[in-house]
Design an enzyme around this catalytic site. Sequence first.
Site, PDB file in Angstrom:
ATOM      1  N   ARG A  49       0.792  -1.165  -0.244  1.00  0.00           N
ATOM      2  CA  ARG A  49       0.103  -0.018   0.079  1.00  0.00           C
ATOM      3  C   ARG A  49       0.860   1.332  -0.077  1.00  0.00           C
ATOM      4  O   ARG A  49       0.394   2.318  -0.236  1.00  0.00           O
ATOM      5  CB  ARG A  49      -0.671   0.035   1.214  1.00  0.00           C
ATOM      6  CG  ARG A  49      -1.929  -1.154   1.157  1.00  0.00           C
ATOM      7  CD  ARG A  49      -2.714  -1.033   2.530  1.00  0.00           C
ATOM      8  NE  ARG A  49      -3.811  -0.345   2.586  1.00  0.00           N
ATOM      9  CZ  ARG A  49      -5.075  -0.421   2.441  1.00  0.00           C
ATOM     10  NH1 ARG A  49      -5.527  -1.498   2.072  1.00  0.00           N
ATOM     11  NH2 ARG A  49      -6.067   0.427   2.342  1.00  0.00           N
ATOM     12  N   TYR A  53       0.891   4.349  -2.636  1.00  0.00           N
ATOM     13  CA  TYR A  53      -0.343   5.109  -2.589  1.00  0.00           C
ATOM     14  C   TYR A  53       0.002   6.067  -1.043  1.00  0.00           C
ATOM     15  O   TYR A  53      -0.095   7.161  -1.085  1.00  0.00           O
ATOM     16  CB  TYR A  53      -1.609   4.527  -2.396  1.00  0.00           C
ATOM     17  CG  TYR A  53      -2.723   5.405  -2.230  1.00  0.00           C
ATOM     18  CD1 TYR A  53      -3.165   5.927  -3.411  1.00  0.00           C
ATOM     19  CD2 TYR A  53      -3.445   5.325  -1.102  1.00  0.00           C
ATOM     20  CE1 TYR A  53      -4.455   7.118  -3.006  1.00  0.00           C
ATOM     21  CE2 TYR A  53      -5.040   6.041  -0.987  1.00  0.00           C
ATOM     22  CZ  TYR A  53      -5.035   6.933  -2.125  1.00  0.00           C
ATOM     23  OH  TYR A  53      -6.289   7.693  -2.020  1.00  0.00           O
ATOM     24  N   ASN A  92     -12.656   6.952   3.456  1.00  0.00           N
ATOM     25  CA  ASN A  92     -13.572   6.291   2.426  1.00  0.00           C
ATOM     26  C   ASN A  92     -15.011   6.837   2.105  1.00  0.00           C
ATOM     27  O   ASN A  92     -15.787   6.914   2.720  1.00  0.00           O
ATOM     28  CB  ASN A  92     -13.794   4.869   3.173  1.00  0.00           C
ATOM     29  CG  ASN A  92     -12.874   4.073   3.491  1.00  0.00           C
ATOM     30  OD1 ASN A  92     -11.820   4.556   4.321  1.00  0.00           O
ATOM     31  ND2 ASN A  92     -12.424   2.880   2.666  1.00  0.00           N
ATOM     32  N   PHE A 147     -19.425  -5.076  -2.950  1.00  0.00           N
ATOM     33  CA  PHE A 147     -20.288  -5.725  -2.356  1.00  0.00           C
ATOM     34  C   PHE A 147     -21.796  -5.548  -3.026  1.00  0.00           C
ATOM     35  O   PHE A 147     -22.592  -6.500  -3.109  1.00  0.00           O
ATOM     36  CB  PHE A 147     -20.639  -5.436  -0.818  1.00  0.00           C
ATOM     37  CG  PHE A 147     -19.413  -5.545   0.200  1.00  0.00           C
ATOM     38  CD1 PHE A 147     -18.473  -6.547  -0.239  1.00  0.00           C
ATOM     39  CD2 PHE A 147     -19.629  -5.576   1.585  1.00  0.00           C
ATOM     40  CE1 PHE A 147     -17.481  -7.196   0.638  1.00  0.00           C
ATOM     41  CE2 PHE A 147     -18.655  -5.969   2.259  1.00  0.00           C
ATOM     42  CZ  PHE A 147     -17.664  -6.905   1.787  1.00  0.00           C
ATOM     43  N   ARG A 188     -14.654   0.633   8.665  1.00  0.00           N
ATOM     44  CA  ARG A 188     -14.512   1.630   8.159  1.00  0.00           C
ATOM     45  C   ARG A 188     -15.453   2.606   8.328  1.00  0.00           C
ATOM     46  O   ARG A 188     -16.499   2.321   8.902  1.00  0.00           O
ATOM     47  CB  ARG A 188     -14.281   1.300   6.573  1.00  0.00           C
ATOM     48  CG  ARG A 188     -13.022   0.561   6.015  1.00  0.00           C
ATOM     49  CD  ARG A 188     -11.755   1.160   6.037  1.00  0.00           C
ATOM     50  NE  ARG A 188     -10.602   0.490   5.584  1.00  0.00           N
ATOM     51  CZ  ARG A 188      -9.983  -0.442   6.078  1.00  0.00           C
ATOM     52  NH1 ARG A 188     -10.256  -0.657   7.368  1.00  0.00           N
ATOM     53  NH2 ARG A 188      -8.874  -1.273   5.639  1.00  0.00           N
TER      54      ARG A 188
HETATM   55  P1  NAD Z   1     -10.905   7.846  -9.061  1.00  0.00           P
HETATM   56  O1  NAD Z   1      -9.917   6.608  -9.382  1.00  0.00           O
HETATM   57  O2  NAD Z   1     -12.477   7.494  -9.478  1.00  0.00           O
HETATM   58  O3  NAD Z   1     -10.514   9.148  -9.518  1.00  0.00           O
HETATM   59  C1  NAD Z   1      -9.339   9.434  -9.848  1.00  0.00           C
HETATM   60  C2  NAD Z   1      -8.988  10.279 -11.259  1.00  0.00           C
HETATM   61  O4  NAD Z   1      -7.659  10.503 -11.475  1.00  0.00           O
HETATM   62  C3  NAD Z   1      -9.318   9.299 -12.395  1.00  0.00           C
HETATM   63  O5  NAD Z   1     -10.212   9.859 -13.265  1.00  0.00           O
HETATM   64  C4  NAD Z   1      -8.021   9.190 -13.096  1.00  0.00           C
HETATM   65  O6  NAD Z   1      -8.136   8.438 -14.431  1.00  0.00           O
HETATM   66  C5  NAD Z   1      -7.141   9.966 -12.978  1.00  0.00           C
HETATM   67  N1  NAD Z   1      -5.722   9.860 -12.699  1.00  0.00           N
HETATM   68  C6  NAD Z   1      -5.071   9.019 -12.444  1.00  0.00           C
HETATM   69  N2  NAD Z   1      -3.587   9.153 -12.381  1.00  0.00           N
HETATM   70  C7  NAD Z   1      -3.881  10.241 -13.241  1.00  0.00           C
HETATM   71  C8  NAD Z   1      -2.648  10.986 -13.769  1.00  0.00           C
HETATM   72  N3  NAD Z   1      -1.259  10.488 -13.914  1.00  0.00           N
HETATM   73  N4  NAD Z   1      -2.598  12.041 -14.605  1.00  0.00           N
HETATM   74  C9  NAD Z   1      -4.082  12.417 -14.881  1.00  0.00           C
HETATM   75  N5  NAD Z   1      -5.339  11.789 -14.359  1.00  0.00           N
HETATM   76  C10 NAD Z   1      -5.093  10.605 -13.443  1.00  0.00           C
HETATM   77  O7  NAD Z   1     -10.924   7.985  -7.560  1.00  0.00           O
HETATM   78  P2  NAD Z   1     -11.715   8.860  -6.565  1.00  0.00           P
HETATM   79  O8  NAD Z   1     -12.321   8.097  -5.712  1.00  0.00           O
HETATM   80  O9  NAD Z   1     -12.506   9.962  -7.251  1.00  0.00           O
HETATM   81  O10 NAD Z   1     -10.546   9.645  -5.806  1.00  0.00           O
HETATM   82  C11 NAD Z   1      -9.947  10.857  -6.278  1.00  0.00           C
HETATM   83  C12 NAD Z   1      -9.154  11.524  -5.385  1.00  0.00           C
HETATM   84  O11 NAD Z   1      -9.349  11.334  -3.995  1.00  0.00           O
HETATM   85  C13 NAD Z   1      -7.832  10.712  -5.523  1.00  0.00           C
HETATM   86  O12 NAD Z   1      -6.597  11.557  -5.242  1.00  0.00           O
HETATM   87  C14 NAD Z   1      -7.895   9.864  -4.234  1.00  0.00           C
HETATM   88  O13 NAD Z   1      -6.472   9.315  -3.577  1.00  0.00           O
HETATM   89  C15 NAD Z   1      -8.473  10.708  -3.148  1.00  0.00           C
HETATM   90  N6  NAD Z   1      -9.400   9.695  -2.106  1.00  0.00           N
HETATM   91  C16 NAD Z   1     -10.479   9.389  -2.443  1.00  0.00           C
HETATM   92  C17 NAD Z   1     -11.044   8.513  -1.615  1.00  0.00           C
HETATM   93  C18 NAD Z   1     -12.256   7.681  -1.656  1.00  0.00           C
HETATM   94  O14 NAD Z   1     -12.789   7.078  -0.939  1.00  0.00           O
HETATM   95  N7  NAD Z   1     -12.906   7.905  -3.041  1.00  0.00           N
HETATM   96  C19 NAD Z   1     -10.384   8.437  -0.208  1.00  0.00           C
HETATM   97  C20 NAD Z   1      -8.953   9.265   0.002  1.00  0.00           C
HETATM   98  C21 NAD Z   1      -8.714  10.059  -0.945  1.00  0.00           C
HETATM   99  N1  UDP Z   2     -12.846  -5.548   1.630  1.00  0.00           N
HETATM  100  C1  UDP Z   2     -13.389  -6.728   1.778  1.00  0.00           C
HETATM  101  N2  UDP Z   2     -13.954  -7.343   0.744  1.00  0.00           N
HETATM  102  C2  UDP Z   2     -13.984  -6.677  -0.600  1.00  0.00           C
HETATM  103  C3  UDP Z   2     -13.160  -5.621  -0.786  1.00  0.00           C
HETATM  104  C4  UDP Z   2     -12.752  -5.062   0.597  1.00  0.00           C
HETATM  105  O1  UDP Z   2     -13.738  -7.323   2.965  1.00  0.00           O
HETATM  106  O2  UDP Z   2     -14.452  -7.469  -1.553  1.00  0.00           O
HETATM  107  C5  UDP Z   2     -12.241  -5.142   2.986  1.00  0.00           C
HETATM  108  C6  UDP Z   2     -10.834  -4.487   2.793  1.00  0.00           C
HETATM  109  O3  UDP Z   2      -9.975  -5.604   3.231  1.00  0.00           O
HETATM  110  C7  UDP Z   2     -10.764  -3.369   3.562  1.00  0.00           C
HETATM  111  C8  UDP Z   2     -12.056  -2.796   3.832  1.00  0.00           C
HETATM  112  O4  UDP Z   2     -12.989  -3.787   3.077  1.00  0.00           O
HETATM  113  O5  UDP Z   2     -10.686  -3.763   5.163  1.00  0.00           O
HETATM  114  C9  UDP Z   2     -12.099  -1.535   2.861  1.00  0.00           C
HETATM  115  O6  UDP Z   2     -11.533  -1.821   1.565  1.00  0.00           O
HETATM  116  P1  UDP Z   2     -11.562  -1.002   0.443  1.00  0.00           P
HETATM  117  O7  UDP Z   2     -10.562  -1.333  -0.686  1.00  0.00           O
HETATM  118  O8  UDP Z   2     -12.609  -0.292   0.014  1.00  0.00           O
HETATM  119  O9  UDP Z   2     -10.442   0.689   0.993  1.00  0.00           O
HETATM  120  P2  UDP Z   2      -9.421   0.904   2.008  1.00  0.00           P
HETATM  121  O10 UDP Z   2      -8.799  -0.405   2.319  1.00  0.00           O
HETATM  122  O11 UDP Z   2      -8.497   1.613   1.087  1.00  0.00           O
HETATM  123  O12 UDP Z   2      -9.847   1.604   3.237  1.00  0.00           O
END
Ligand code: NAD
Ligand code: UDP
Length: 327
Positions: free
Chosen positions: A146, A149, A178, A195, A215
Site C-alpha cells: 500500500r 499510495y 472512504n 459488495f 471503516r
Molecule cells: P478515481 O480513480 O475515480 O479518480 C481518480 C482520477 O484521476 C481518475 O479519473 C483517473 O483517471 C485520474 N488519474 C489517475 N492518474 C492520473 C494521472 N497520472 N494523470 C491524470 N489523471 C490521472 O478515484 P476517486 O475516488 O475519485 O479519488 C479522487 C481523489 O481522492 C484521489 O486523489 C484519491 O486519492 C482521493 N481519495 C479518495 C477517497 C475515496 O474514498 N474515494 C479516499 C481518500 C482519498
Molecule cells: N474488503 C472486503 N471485501 C472486498 C473488498 C474489500 O472485505 O471485496 C475490505 C478490505 O480488506 C478493507 C475494507 O474492506 O478492510 C475496505 O477496503 P477498500 O478497498 O474499500 O478501502 P481501503 O482499504 O483503502 O480503506
Amino acid sequence: MTKRSLQRILVTGGAGFLGSHICERLVAEGHDVICLDNFFTSQKFNVAHLLGRPNFELIRHDVTLPIFLEVDQIYHMACPAAPGHYQYNPIKTIKTSVLGSVNMLGMAKRCGARILLASTSEVYGDPTVHPQTESYWGNVNPIGIRSCYDEGKRVAETLFMDYHRMNRVDVRIVRIFNTYGPRMHPFDGRVVSNFIRQALTDQPITIFGEGEQTRSFCYRDDLVEGIVRMMNCEKDFIGPVNIGNPHEFTIRQLAEKVLELTGSRSTLEKRPLPPDDPTRRQPDISLARKMLDWEPSTELSQGLAKTIDWFRTIRMEDYRPPTPNFA
Ligand code: NAD
Ligand code: UDP
C-alpha cells in the site's frame, strides 16, 4: 478578480468518481472549469453530460508531465484511489502523487492560484490512535504493497507544505476518508462497489479476513460539500483537515446492510485479508466542524440506497479496466 467571483478552475482527475462530481458542481455554479484526466481509472462518459456546456473544457493529459494553463484554483484529485487500481502499477502511482503534485504546485506558484490536495486517511496507515485526529502522524509501512499510495500522498502533503512555506503558495490539504456513491467504478475492487455488484448479481459477498476491521463511509455529496468549503475558506486555515463520516462500521456490518437493502440471496464468503489492511478507521472531524462549519448528514443506509439505485441503472460492460500500457 475577488476570491468570491467566478473563477477559472482546474480539476485534475476531473473525470473520476469524486472529480466528476466536483466538476459538475463548479460548472453549475458558473465557474469556468477545466477537467484534466488521463482516464486511467475513469470513463469519458462520467463528464460527457458537461461537454456541451460553454464553461466546461476537457483535456486528456497525464499530471506527471508539465502543462501550462492559466487558472485561479486547482482541485488536485488525480491519483488512482482504489487498492486494486493503485497497486496495478505502483511505480506510476507514486510518480502520479509526487511528480503530479510538483507540476500542479508549479502551476499554482506561476499563476498565484489556490491549490487543494485530495489527500487521504491512508496517511494514518494502520492507526494506533483512534479516532484519527489531524495531529496524529500515522503508522505507515514504507515498504509494503500500500506504500506507493500512502507514502505518495504523504510526500504530496510534504510538497504542499514546503511550497507554502518556501514560495507562499496558497495551499489546502484535505484528508478524505472512504467515500462512496454513484459513479464509483463498479470494478474498482473497493468494498462498497464489490459488495453492491456482488449482491445485485447474487454472487458471494467477499469478506476479507474476519470482517471485523472497520471503516467509516462518507456519501459523496457530503464529501464534495466539505472539499468545496475547504477550498473557499477565507480563514487562516490550510489544513490538513479530515473530511469523512465519523460513523464506524465493521465490514461484516456493511455486508449485512447491503444484503438487506438489495434483498439479495448472496452468501458471505471469507477471503484472505490483504497485507497491511488497516484494522480500523474513523475520522475525528472536530476541526472540520469548527473551521468549516461542516459535518456529513447522509446516513449509511440512505447513501447506500442511492448508490444501489445507481448501480441498477449502469451496464457493467461499459466500464474498462485500467489501461495495460499505463507506464
Ligand atoms: P478515481 O480513480 O475515480 O479518480 C481518480 C482520477 O484521476 C481518475 O479519473 C483517473 O483517471 C485520474 N488519474 C489517475 N492518474 C492520473 C494521472 N497520472 N494523470 C491524470 N489523471 C490521472 O478515484 P476517486 O475516488 O475519485 O479519488 C479522487 C481523489 O481522492 C484521489 O486523489 C484519491 O486519492 C482521493 N481519495 C479518495 C477517497 C475515496 O474514498 N474515494 C479516499 C481518500 C482519498
Ligand atoms: N474488503 C472486503 N471485501 C472486498 C473488498 C474489500 O472485505 O471485496 C475490505 C478490505 O480488506 C478493507 C475494507 O474492506 O478492510 C475496505 O477496503 P477498500 O478497498 O474499500 O478501502 P481501503 O482499504 O483503502 O480503506
